[in-house]
Design a protein around this motif. Structure first.
Motif, PDB file in Angstrom:
ATOM      1  N   ARG A 245      -2.570  13.312  22.475  1.00 34.37           N
ATOM      2  CA  ARG A 245      -2.236  13.047  21.061  1.00 34.37           C
ATOM      3  C   ARG A 245      -1.554  14.252  20.400  1.00 34.37           C
ATOM      4  O   ARG A 245      -1.327  15.259  21.045  1.00 34.37           O
ATOM      5  CB  ARG A 245      -3.459  12.622  20.255  1.00 34.37           C
ATOM      6  CG  ARG A 245      -4.116  11.349  20.774  1.00 34.37           C
ATOM      7  CD  ARG A 245      -5.313  10.938  19.942  1.00 34.37           C
ATOM      8  NE  ARG A 245      -5.809   9.616  20.365  1.00 34.37           N
ATOM      9  CZ  ARG A 245      -6.653   9.426  21.363  1.00 34.37           C
ATOM     10  NH1 ARG A 245      -7.104  10.450  22.053  1.00 34.37           N
ATOM     11  NH2 ARG A 245      -7.040   8.214  21.669  1.00 34.37           N
TER      12      ARG A 245
ATOM     13  N   ARG B  83       6.718   0.102   7.810  1.00 32.12           N
ATOM     14  CA  ARG B  83       5.350   0.065   8.338  1.00 32.12           C
ATOM     15  C   ARG B  83       5.294  -1.077   9.350  1.00 32.12           C
ATOM     16  O   ARG B  83       5.484  -2.255   8.990  1.00 32.12           O
ATOM     17  CB  ARG B  83       4.351  -0.169   7.203  1.00 32.12           C
ATOM     18  CG  ARG B  83       2.906  -0.070   7.696  1.00 32.12           C
ATOM     19  CD  ARG B  83       1.911  -0.159   6.568  1.00 32.12           C
ATOM     20  NE  ARG B  83       0.536  -0.079   7.047  1.00 32.12           N
ATOM     21  CZ  ARG B  83      -0.519  -0.354   6.318  1.00 32.12           C
ATOM     22  NH1 ARG B  83      -0.365  -0.693   5.048  1.00 32.12           N
ATOM     23  NH2 ARG B  83      -1.740  -0.281   6.826  1.00 32.12           N
TER      24      ARG B  83
ATOM     25  N   ASN C  32     -11.556   6.141   8.983  1.00 24.19           N
ATOM     26  CA  ASN C  32     -12.159   5.010   8.265  1.00 24.19           C
ATOM     27  C   ASN C  32     -13.678   5.029   8.366  1.00 24.19           C
ATOM     28  O   ASN C  32     -14.375   4.829   7.359  1.00 24.19           O
ATOM     29  CB  ASN C  32     -11.655   3.692   8.864  1.00 24.19           C
ATOM     30  CG  ASN C  32     -10.339   3.261   8.245  1.00 24.19           C
ATOM     31  OD1 ASN C  32     -10.097   3.509   7.076  1.00 24.19           O
ATOM     32  ND2 ASN C  32      -9.498   2.621   9.034  1.00 24.19           N
TER      33      ASN C  32
ATOM     34  N   ASP D  41      -7.004   4.327   3.436  1.00 25.53           N
ATOM     35  CA  ASP D  41      -5.816   3.874   2.676  1.00 25.53           C
ATOM     36  C   ASP D  41      -5.086   5.063   2.064  1.00 25.53           C
ATOM     37  O   ASP D  41      -3.855   5.148   2.106  1.00 25.53           O
ATOM     38  CB  ASP D  41      -6.230   2.912   1.558  1.00 25.53           C
ATOM     39  CG  ASP D  41      -6.507   1.522   2.101  1.00 25.53           C
ATOM     40  OD1 ASP D  41      -6.304   1.321   3.316  1.00 25.53           O
ATOM     41  OD2 ASP D  41      -6.916   0.644   1.310  1.00 25.53           O
TER      42      ASP D  41
ATOM     43  N   HIS E 245     -13.000   3.140   4.074  1.00 27.72           N
ATOM     44  CA  HIS E 245     -11.702   2.460   4.155  1.00 27.72           C
ATOM     45  C   HIS E 245     -10.744   2.947   3.062  1.00 27.72           C
ATOM     46  O   HIS E 245      -9.539   3.063   3.286  1.00 27.72           O
ATOM     47  CB  HIS E 245     -11.936   0.949   4.021  1.00 27.72           C
ATOM     48  CG  HIS E 245     -10.845   0.133   4.581  1.00 27.72           C
ATOM     49  ND1 HIS E 245     -10.703  -0.105   5.924  1.00 27.72           N
ATOM     50  CD2 HIS E 245      -9.811  -0.487   3.968  1.00 27.72           C
ATOM     51  CE1 HIS E 245      -9.638  -0.850   6.127  1.00 27.72           C
ATOM     52  NE2 HIS E 245      -9.078  -1.099   4.958  1.00 27.72           N
TER      53      HIS E 245
ATOM     54  N   GLU F 176      -1.875   1.577  11.300  1.00 27.97           N
ATOM     55  CA  GLU F 176      -1.530   2.984  11.042  1.00 27.97           C
ATOM     56  C   GLU F 176      -0.294   3.389  11.826  1.00 27.97           C
ATOM     57  O   GLU F 176      -0.094   4.539  12.159  1.00 27.97           O
ATOM     58  CB  GLU F 176      -2.747   3.862  11.342  1.00 27.97           C
ATOM     59  CG  GLU F 176      -3.005   4.223  12.791  1.00 27.97           C
ATOM     60  CD  GLU F 176      -3.525   3.079  13.678  1.00 27.97           C
ATOM     61  OE1 GLU F 176      -3.313   1.902  13.346  1.00 27.97           O
ATOM     62  OE2 GLU F 176      -4.116   3.383  14.718  1.00 27.97           O
TER      63      GLU F 176
ATOM     64  N   LEU G   7       0.832  -1.214   0.000  1.00 30.92           N
ATOM     65  CA  LEU G   7       0.000   0.000   0.000  1.00 30.92           C
ATOM     66  C   LEU G   7       0.866   1.264   0.000  1.00 30.92           C
ATOM     67  O   LEU G   7       0.676   2.163  -0.815  1.00 30.92           O
ATOM     68  CB  LEU G   7      -0.948   0.001   1.218  1.00 30.92           C
ATOM     69  CG  LEU G   7      -1.825   1.244   1.359  1.00 30.92           C
ATOM     70  CD1 LEU G   7      -2.803   1.350   0.200  1.00 30.92           C
ATOM     71  CD2 LEU G   7      -2.585   1.236   2.690  1.00 30.92           C
TER      72      LEU G   7
HETATM   73  N1  LIG Z   1      -7.865   2.100   5.759  1.00 30.79           N
HETATM   74  C1  LIG Z   1      -7.071   1.356   6.505  1.00 30.79           C
HETATM   75  N2  LIG Z   1      -7.295   1.261   7.802  1.00 30.79           N
HETATM   76  C2  LIG Z   1      -6.473   0.521   8.559  1.00 30.79           C
HETATM   77  C3  LIG Z   1      -5.395  -0.167   7.999  1.00 30.79           C
HETATM   78  N3  LIG Z   1      -4.774  -0.814   9.004  1.00 30.79           N
HETATM   79  C4  LIG Z   1      -5.444  -0.549  10.143  1.00 30.79           C
HETATM   80  N4  LIG Z   1      -6.482   0.265   9.887  1.00 30.79           N
HETATM   81  C5  LIG Z   1      -7.480   0.819  10.787  1.00 30.79           C
HETATM   82  O1  LIG Z   1      -6.874   1.701  11.689  1.00 30.79           O
HETATM   83  C6  LIG Z   1      -7.746   1.855  12.790  1.00 30.79           C
HETATM   84  C7  LIG Z   1      -6.928   1.889  14.063  1.00 30.79           C
HETATM   85  O2  LIG Z   1      -7.807   2.195  15.071  1.00 30.79           O
HETATM   86  P1  LIG Z   1      -7.348   2.255  16.578  1.00 30.79           P
HETATM   87  O3  LIG Z   1      -6.334   1.209  16.854  1.00 30.79           O
HETATM   88  O4  LIG Z   1      -8.597   2.251  17.403  1.00 30.79           O
HETATM   89  O5  LIG Z   1      -6.627   3.621  16.718  1.00 30.79           O
HETATM   90  P2  LIG Z   1      -7.058   5.095  16.378  1.00 30.79           P
HETATM   91  O6  LIG Z   1      -8.476   5.162  15.941  1.00 30.79           O
HETATM   92  O7  LIG Z   1      -6.064   5.626  15.433  1.00 30.79           O
HETATM   93  O8  LIG Z   1      -6.938   5.794  17.761  1.00 30.79           O
HETATM   94  P3  LIG Z   1      -5.630   6.267  18.463  1.00 30.79           P
HETATM   95  O9  LIG Z   1      -4.471   5.506  17.914  1.00 30.79           O
HETATM   96  O10 LIG Z   1      -5.858   5.957  19.890  1.00 30.79           O
HETATM   97  O11 LIG Z   1      -5.511   7.723  18.192  1.00 30.79           O
HETATM   98  C8  LIG Z   1      -8.712   0.656  12.736  1.00 30.79           C
HETATM   99  O12 LIG Z   1      -9.979   1.144  12.342  1.00 30.79           O
HETATM  100  C9  LIG Z   1      -8.138  -0.202  11.619  1.00 30.79           C
HETATM  101  O13 LIG Z   1      -9.153  -0.877  10.895  1.00 30.79           O
HETATM  102  C10 LIG Z   1      -5.190  -0.066   6.594  1.00 30.79           C
HETATM  103  O14 LIG Z   1      -4.272  -0.634   5.998  1.00 30.79           O
HETATM  104  N5  LIG Z   1      -6.047   0.691   5.876  1.00 30.79           N
END
Ligand SMILES: Nc1nc2c(ncn2[C@@H]2O[C@H](COP(=O)(O)OP(=O)(O)OP(=O)(O)O)[C@@H](O)[C@H]2O)c(=O)[nH]1
Length: 394
Positions: free
Chosen positions: A388, A310, A279, A288, A284, A314, A238
């Motif tokens: 944050r 990575r 998201n 990405d 989604h 995220e 990605l």
């Molecule tokens: N679009 C997308 N989303 C991803 C990917 N990998 C992880 N995620 C999403 O990233 C989000 C991470 O959410 P959380 O772990 O709750 O963290 P956050 O919402 O960033 O909250 P904080 O880290 O506490 O600020 C989840 O909704 C995952 O589905 C990806 O490759 N693509």
């Protein structure tokens, strides 16, 4: 090779039936370029031999015409023609493409035939027979002189044969239809045989060129494919950031170097804030796009020697060689501000992102990057707890 590629290759390397040359001008040009130096060298040697023989025939002139004005006129013509041949040889040396183009040497050959034709008009029957025999040898020589362009050689040979027939018919006192038919046979046979051999030779050489070029292209294609597969095995599809296996290996190298030379090495982990909200709100796909944008922003900010990996989801890591913890914190701060200021675009959506950063530096106890990530993560979690969009170090 897929069928469409095979078709394209077939069209690129098709040989025009009549000419015995590649129908595609670009392929023909590449082919001629690939052989031009060899053919030019060969042609210069042949021109040298031709010049020497042309002069040597002044002996037969002396025999037939005696040492009179006529003989000296012919000698002058021969010397002038040999001078022209020398000029051609030098020109071909400077511009080898003239050899594979073939038009220059064809023109000179036609001029040579014309010179011989002129002699028919001042010769008696005996000399005319001798001249006709000489022309047969010249016709065979044409195919050595005009390499690479069979149809030009055939044209010059035809000129020689037809011209000789006309000159003989006009100048010989005693002749018959049968004699002329025999002469025609003797003149056209070497032309036909030479033409067919040269045609086959040209086609075979071009087929070999096509096979070689296609093999080279296939090797190049496979090399590129291998490089691409290697790249894919090392990177996250990605964002193009290094995957875990790659950044672990790269870190191990940097760690060895840093310890050996007593240089600083720091890392910075960053995690997008409230990414779940992105998201959930924009979809989604927008998430990405945000990850791709973040990786691009990191790449703009980092130095060439820095490594972006990575970790997952995220969360990313930046390996920063030759960087103290203070410098790494300053770098993370700059990155934080760039990210916060960036307008992320995903389809119809425009939004902003922030991230929280955790920074740490290599110590002697750290054996691999997991040890540093663990420490940097603690700093990062403290940053998340602290509201944050900030940089913490540990
Ligand atoms: N679009 C997308 N989303 C991803 C990917 N990998 C992880 N995620 C999403 O990233 C989000 C991470 O959410 P959380 O772990 O709750 O963290 P956050 O919402 O960033 O909250 P904080 O880290 O506490 O600020 C989840 O909704 C995952 O589905 C990806 O490759 N693509």
């Amino acid at each position: 090779m897929p069928t469409s590629d095979a078709h394209a290759a077939g069209a690129r390397y098709a040989i025009a039936r009549l000419l015995g040359e590649f129908a595609d001008p670009n392929t023909e040009e590449r082919y001629r370029k690939s052989v031009q130096h060899r053919i030019a060298r060969h042609l210069r040697h042949v021109i040298g031999v031709w010049g020497a023989l042309w002069l040597a025939f002044s002996l037969s002139d002396l025999h037939y015409y005696g040492a009179g004005a006529q003989y000296f006129l012919m000698l002058g013509c021969r010397v002038a023609f040999v001078g022209l041949l020398g000029g051609c040889a030098m020109w071909i040396k400077q511009k080898p493409a003239l050899a594979t183009d073939g038009r220059l040497i064809t023109a000179v050959t036609i001029l040579g035939f014309t010179q011989v034709f002129a002699v028919y008009f001042i010769s008696a029957d005996d000399e005319i027979r001798w001249l006709a025999a000489l022309t047969i040898v010249l016709i065979m020589g044409v195919f050595v002189l005009v390499p690479n362009r069979t149809m030009l050689a055939v044209g010059a040979a035809l000129y020689g044969a037809v011209g000789t027939m006309i000159c003989v018919a006009l100048n010989i006192s005693e002749t018959s239809a049968l004699r002329m038919a025999v002469l025609a046979l003797m003149l056209f046979m070497p032309g036909m045989a030479g033409g067919m051999a040269a045609y086959r030779f040209d086609v075979v050489r071009r087929s070999e060129f096509a096979a070689l070029e296609q093999a080279e292209q296939e090797i190049e294609r496979r090399r590129e494919l291998e490089l691409e597969l290697r790249r894919q095995a090392r990177t996250d599809p990605l964002t193009g950031a290094s995957n875990r296996r790659d950044y672990e290996a790269l870190f191990a190298q940097e760690r060895r170097r840093a310890i050996r030379y007593g240089r600083p090495l720091s890392i910075c982990v960053l995690d997008i804030d409230r990414f779940k909200y992105v998201n959930d709100t924009y979809g989604h796909g927008a998430g990405d796009a945000a990850l791709v944008a973040l990786a691009d922003i990191c790449r703009v900010a980092m130095r060439d020697a820095d490594i972006l990996g990575r970790i997952g989801g995220e969360e990313f890591v930046l390996i920063l060689p030759e960087t103290t913890v203070d410098d790494a914190v300053a770098f993370a701060e700059r990155l934080r501000l760039s990210l916060a200021a960036a307008n992320i675009q995903a389809g119809a959506h425009n939004f902003r992102l922030t991230a929280t950063f955790g920074v740490t530096t290599l110590t002697e106890e750290d054996k691999d990057i997991a040890d540093l990530i663990l420490r940097a993560d603690l700093a990062l979690y403290a940053g998340k707890d602290g509201g944050r969009d900030q940089v913490r170090s540990n």
